[in-house]
Design a protein around this motif. Structure first.
Motif, PDB file in Angstrom:
ATOM      1  N   ILE A  52     -28.144  68.700  59.314  1.00 16.72           N
ATOM      2  CA  ILE A  52     -28.472  68.899  60.733  1.00 16.72           C
ATOM      3  C   ILE A  52     -29.612  67.975  61.160  1.00 16.72           C
ATOM      4  O   ILE A  52     -29.521  67.288  62.181  1.00 16.72           O
ATOM      5  N   LEU A  53     -30.680  67.959  60.357  1.00 13.30           N
ATOM      6  CA  LEU A  53     -31.831  67.139  60.738  1.00 13.30           C
ATOM      7  C   LEU A  53     -31.460  65.660  60.772  1.00 13.30           C
ATOM      8  O   LEU A  53     -31.877  64.920  61.661  1.00 13.30           O
ATOM      9  N   LYS A  54     -30.617  65.251  59.832  1.00 12.68           N
ATOM     10  CA  LYS A  54     -30.226  63.848  59.782  1.00 12.68           C
ATOM     11  C   LYS A  54     -29.463  63.447  61.049  1.00 12.68           C
ATOM     12  O   LYS A  54     -29.752  62.425  61.667  1.00 12.68           O
ATOM     13  N   LYS A 114     -30.870  60.795  63.716  1.00 10.80           N
ATOM     14  CA  LYS A 114     -30.080  59.581  63.936  1.00 10.80           C
ATOM     15  C   LYS A 114     -29.833  59.386  65.435  1.00 10.80           C
ATOM     16  O   LYS A 114     -29.718  58.281  65.923  1.00 10.80           O
ATOM     17  N   ASN A 115     -29.762  60.510  66.147  1.00  9.33           N
ATOM     18  CA  ASN A 115     -29.514  60.452  67.588  1.00  9.33           C
ATOM     19  C   ASN A 115     -30.769  60.779  68.393  1.00  9.33           C
ATOM     20  O   ASN A 115     -30.674  61.391  69.450  1.00  9.33           O
ATOM     21  N   LYS A 116     -31.945  60.383  67.878  1.00 13.88           N
ATOM     22  CA  LYS A 116     -33.162  60.801  68.581  1.00 13.88           C
ATOM     23  C   LYS A 116     -33.189  60.258  70.017  1.00 13.88           C
ATOM     24  O   LYS A 116     -32.786  59.123  70.268  1.00 13.88           O
ATOM     25  N   GLY A 117     -33.636  61.138  70.911  1.00 17.23           N
ATOM     26  CA  GLY A 117     -33.651  60.778  72.323  1.00 17.23           C
ATOM     27  C   GLY A 117     -32.343  61.071  73.026  1.00 17.23           C
ATOM     28  O   GLY A 117     -32.222  60.885  74.226  1.00 17.23           O
ATOM     29  N   ILE A 118     -31.373  61.540  72.249  1.00 12.58           N
ATOM     30  CA  ILE A 118     -30.062  61.857  72.818  1.00 12.58           C
ATOM     31  C   ILE A 118     -29.762  63.327  72.539  1.00 12.58           C
ATOM     32  O   ILE A 118     -30.048  63.821  71.448  1.00 12.58           O
ATOM     33  N   ILE A 119     -29.173  64.005  73.531  1.00 11.20           N
ATOM     34  CA  ILE A 119     -28.779  65.388  73.304  1.00 11.20           C
ATOM     35  C   ILE A 119     -27.525  65.425  72.438  1.00 11.20           C
ATOM     36  O   ILE A 119     -26.544  64.758  72.728  1.00 11.20           O
ATOM     37  N   VAL A 120     -27.598  66.191  71.345  1.00 13.98           N
ATOM     38  CA  VAL A 120     -26.442  66.348  70.468  1.00 13.98           C
ATOM     39  C   VAL A 120     -25.888  67.756  70.674  1.00 13.98           C
ATOM     40  O   VAL A 120     -26.603  68.736  70.490  1.00 13.98           O
ATOM     41  N   SER A 121     -24.619  67.826  71.050  1.00 12.52           N
ATOM     42  CA  SER A 121     -24.046  69.132  71.378  1.00 12.52           C
ATOM     43  C   SER A 121     -23.842  69.980  70.133  1.00 12.52           C
ATOM     44  O   SER A 121     -23.674  69.462  69.030  1.00 12.52           O
ATOM     45  N   ARG A 122     -23.852  71.284  70.337  1.00 12.76           N
ATOM     46  CA  ARG A 122     -23.650  72.200  69.209  1.00 12.76           C
ATOM     47  C   ARG A 122     -22.287  71.961  68.566  1.00 12.76           C
ATOM     48  O   ARG A 122     -22.166  71.955  67.342  1.00 12.76           O
ATOM     49  N   LEU A 176     -40.178  73.278  59.520  1.00 10.10           N
ATOM     50  CA  LEU A 176     -40.969  72.299  60.254  1.00 10.10           C
ATOM     51  C   LEU A 176     -42.298  72.911  60.703  1.00 10.10           C
ATOM     52  O   LEU A 176     -43.344  72.267  60.624  1.00 10.10           O
ATOM     53  N   VAL A 177     -42.252  74.154  61.153  1.00  8.62           N
ATOM     54  CA  VAL A 177     -43.475  74.826  61.586  1.00  8.62           C
ATOM     55  C   VAL A 177     -44.409  75.003  60.397  1.00  8.62           C
ATOM     56  O   VAL A 177     -45.631  74.815  60.509  1.00  8.62           O
ATOM     57  N   GLU A 178     -43.838  75.341  59.239  1.00  4.02           N
ATOM     58  CA  GLU A 178     -44.661  75.493  58.033  1.00  4.02           C
ATOM     59  C   GLU A 178     -45.399  74.198  57.686  1.00  4.02           C
ATOM     60  O   GLU A 178     -46.444  74.225  57.049  1.00  4.02           O
ATOM     61  N   LEU A 179     -44.814  73.080  58.083  1.00  7.12           N
ATOM     62  CA  LEU A 179     -45.485  71.788  57.868  1.00  7.12           C
ATOM     63  C   LEU A 179     -46.459  71.472  59.003  1.00  7.12           C
ATOM     64  O   LEU A 179     -47.064  70.403  59.030  1.00  7.12           O
ATOM     65  N   GLY A 180     -46.566  72.379  59.961  1.00  2.72           N
ATOM     66  CA  GLY A 180     -47.488  72.171  61.071  1.00  2.72           C
ATOM     67  C   GLY A 180     -46.878  71.404  62.222  1.00  2.72           C
ATOM     68  O   GLY A 180     -47.568  70.808  63.034  1.00  2.72           O
ATOM     69  N   LYS A 181     -45.537  71.398  62.266  1.00  2.00           N
ATOM     70  CA  LYS A 181     -44.876  70.643  63.329  1.00  2.00           C
ATOM     71  C   LYS A 181     -44.085  71.613  64.209  1.00  2.00           C
ATOM     72  O   LYS A 181     -42.998  72.067  63.848  1.00  2.00           O
ATOM     73  N   GLU A 182     -44.599  71.896  65.402  1.00  2.00           N
ATOM     74  CA  GLU A 182     -43.892  72.790  66.314  1.00  2.00           C
ATOM     75  C   GLU A 182     -43.120  71.969  67.345  1.00  2.00           C
ATOM     76  O   GLU A 182     -43.442  70.835  67.617  1.00  2.00           O
ATOM     77  N   HIS A 183     -42.110  72.607  67.902  1.00  2.00           N
ATOM     78  CA  HIS A 183     -41.332  71.990  68.986  1.00  2.00           C
ATOM     79  C   HIS A 183     -40.761  70.632  68.612  1.00  2.00           C
ATOM     80  O   HIS A 183     -40.721  69.723  69.431  1.00  2.00           O
ATOM     81  N   PHE A 184     -40.353  70.448  67.369  1.00  2.00           N
ATOM     82  CA  PHE A 184     -39.788  69.145  66.975  1.00  2.00           C
ATOM     83  C   PHE A 184     -38.361  69.039  67.484  1.00  2.00           C
ATOM     84  O   PHE A 184     -37.945  68.020  67.998  1.00  2.00           O
ATOM     85  N   ILE A 185     -37.624  70.141  67.358  1.00  2.00           N
ATOM     86  CA  ILE A 185     -36.258  70.188  67.876  1.00  2.00           C
ATOM     87  C   ILE A 185     -36.253  71.023  69.150  1.00  2.00           C
ATOM     88  O   ILE A 185     -36.667  72.173  69.143  1.00  2.00           O
ATOM     89  N   THR A 186     -35.813  70.415  70.232  1.00  2.00           N
ATOM     90  CA  THR A 186     -35.804  71.109  71.523  1.00  2.00           C
ATOM     91  C   THR A 186     -34.396  71.584  71.855  1.00  2.00           C
ATOM     92  O   THR A 186     -33.429  70.844  71.696  1.00  2.00           O
ATOM     93  N   THR A 187     -34.298  72.821  72.331  1.00  2.00           N
ATOM     94  CA  THR A 187     -33.013  73.338  72.787  1.00  2.00           C
ATOM     95  C   THR A 187     -32.765  72.917  74.226  1.00  2.00           C
ATOM     96  O   THR A 187     -33.634  73.055  75.073  1.00  2.00           O
ATOM     97  N   LYS A 188     -31.583  72.345  74.472  1.00  2.00           N
ATOM     98  CA  LYS A 188     -31.169  72.060  75.843  1.00  2.00           C
ATOM     99  C   LYS A 188     -30.036  73.017  76.158  1.00  2.00           C
ATOM    100  O   LYS A 188     -28.879  72.777  75.789  1.00  2.00           O
ATOM    101  N   GLN A 195     -26.258  72.544  76.558  1.00  2.00           N
ATOM    102  CA  GLN A 195     -25.934  71.146  76.257  1.00  2.00           C
ATOM    103  C   GLN A 195     -26.023  70.823  74.772  1.00  2.00           C
ATOM    104  O   GLN A 195     -25.179  70.126  74.232  1.00  2.00           O
ATOM    105  N   GLY A 196     -27.048  71.359  74.112  1.00  2.00           N
ATOM    106  CA  GLY A 196     -27.204  71.077  72.691  1.00  2.00           C
ATOM    107  C   GLY A 196     -28.666  71.033  72.285  1.00  2.00           C
ATOM    108  O   GLY A 196     -29.493  71.750  72.857  1.00  2.00           O
ATOM    109  N   TYR A 197     -28.978  70.175  71.313  1.00  2.00           N
ATOM    110  CA  TYR A 197     -30.343  70.024  70.831  1.00  2.00           C
ATOM    111  C   TYR A 197     -30.755  68.563  70.931  1.00  2.00           C
ATOM    112  O   TYR A 197     -29.915  67.673  70.931  1.00  2.00           O
ATOM    113  N   ILE A 198     -32.081  68.350  70.983  1.00  2.00           N
ATOM    114  CA  ILE A 198     -32.571  66.976  71.060  1.00  2.00           C
ATOM    115  C   ILE A 198     -33.916  66.849  70.354  1.00  2.00           C
ATOM    116  O   ILE A 198     -34.713  67.787  70.329  1.00  2.00           O
TER     117      ILE A 198
END
Lengths: 223, 223
Positions: B159-161, B165-173, B203-215, B218-221
């Motif tokens: 999923i993360l890959k 790979k599509n960063k900046g683009i919404i990827v549909s579920r 990701l939160v455990e690594l101190g990174k919040e809001h890395f994956i945003t729900t749209k 539409q999907g995730y981005i």
DNA sequence: AGGAAACCTTAATATAAACTTACAGCTTGA
DNA sequence: TCAAGCTGTAAGTTTATATTAAGGTTTCCT
């Protein structure tokens, strides 16, 4: 040294094969172009000569298939010779490019140069691999840890070698199995599991736990 | 990677040097042809480009001088191109031969192929994807953030890959689900949700919040 | 504001991947 | 020819991880 020839033109194939044999190389010629991967896995050649124009899939395709599992030196042959063809060959993972028609002398010289480049370091290459206190002796298949040592069987040795060569990288079970049993695709999945277990047991006996990590659904890794 | 250029034609020397630097190579150009060995020893380059026709001694001479002390990869340049020249170059210890005039693309491709072959460890340098402080290691499925790291399962990794790979683009579920489960169209929609949740937790455990945003709808981005 | 999709959370459960143990067929060499 | 060790098979078990389920939020549209 064993050289695999992938060339559909019978005249060229035979001429190249004959010359190589005259020079003392062992040759493997592809006759059935659906069997390229099987033949490759069976013979494990030291170098591949690959024509680009082939029936069905082309030489670039087979190069990338082989590159998935091997870094074997590869020389492309082709009758075309635009800069693009050459660049493409290199970028696909090829080592050299020869335009047809060619002089056999040139082919031989290039093969020798590439073999020298690829395998010469082997002589000076250290006869051991080390990681995290474990020393693998490549000559006699022994592992050392501190002052304790243990002998590995052929299969255990092969597995440990492939994992240590790829340390820090997940190696899939299928990759290990292909490397161990070539195309005898009827060996049980569990056979690998058992061999991994045997290898781990010897490592634990040397006082080394958790040396090989299982990545469920992905493979094994040494890190 | 440092490349030494031995070429007396100023135009070619500069053009080659410039192009190599554009490609991120460090270059060492020979200006005084009595100093070749000193410069070589001083700089210890990773590769040598050697013209054959030089003032006083020719390229073959310098090649054999260098070969007395080093196995550095070497590519010959020459305007002649009889089979004999090529064979000679290889036999003197060269790795490749390029006829002048040549396309820079071809030279670059050959340099890259030869460096890859010689310093194969380069390929083992880990393959990663990075975005906004998060580094995804494609070889062992780990994520890093600063000095903290976490291990991903197969599904989380997948999923993360696809999202990175599509960063900046919404990827549909549905796109993610199809990529994960191919044609097994009987898996619950919620399975993806749970896996996204698990991934976010790491990701939160690594101190990174809001890395994956729900749209919503539409999907995730990742942005 | 109210309601309904869309999505999230948590925890229980199912499942396939990997492990364990035991054993039998081979090979090798004394 | 018999013992010892290597190798693969079989059967049953464990376990990491995916999946399901059930109830809770958020978001967004009218």
């Amino acid at each position: 040294m064993k050289i695999m020839i992938v060339e559909d033109d019978l005249t060229i194939r035979d001429m190249v094969g004959e010359t190589l044999e005259k020079w003392g190389f062992e040759t493997v010629k592809i006759e059935d172009f659906d069997q390229i991967m099987q033949v490759f896995l069976n013979h494990d050649p030291h170098l591949v000569i690959m024509d680009i124009n082939l029936p069905s899939f082309d030489g670039f395709y087979w190069c990338s298939k082989i590159r998935e599992i091997s870094k074997v030196p590869m020389i492309f042959l082709s009758s075309r010779d635009t800069p693009m063809d050459i660049v493409m060959s290199m970028n696909m993972g090829g080592d050299d490019y020869i335009q047809k028609p060619f002089h056999m002398d040139v082919l031989i010289a290039k093969i020798n140069a590439l073999l020298r480049r690829t395998y010469s370091y082997m002589e000076t290459q250290s006869q051991t691999m080390e990681h995290d206190g474990i020393i693998l002796n490549l000559e006699n298949g022994e592992i050392l840890h501190g002052d304790r040592k243990s002998e590995l069987t052929k299969t255990e040795f092969h597995i440990l070698k492939i994992l240590m060569k790829n340390k820090g990288i997940i190696v899939s079970r299928t990759k290990i199995m292909r490397s161990l049993w070539k195309n005898e695709n009827f060996v049980d999945e569990n056979t690998l599991t058992v061999n991994i277990a045997r290898l781990r047991k010897k490592l634990v006996e040397l006082g080394k736990e958790h040396f090989i990590t299982t990545k469920k659904g992905q493979g094994y890794i040494i890190q």
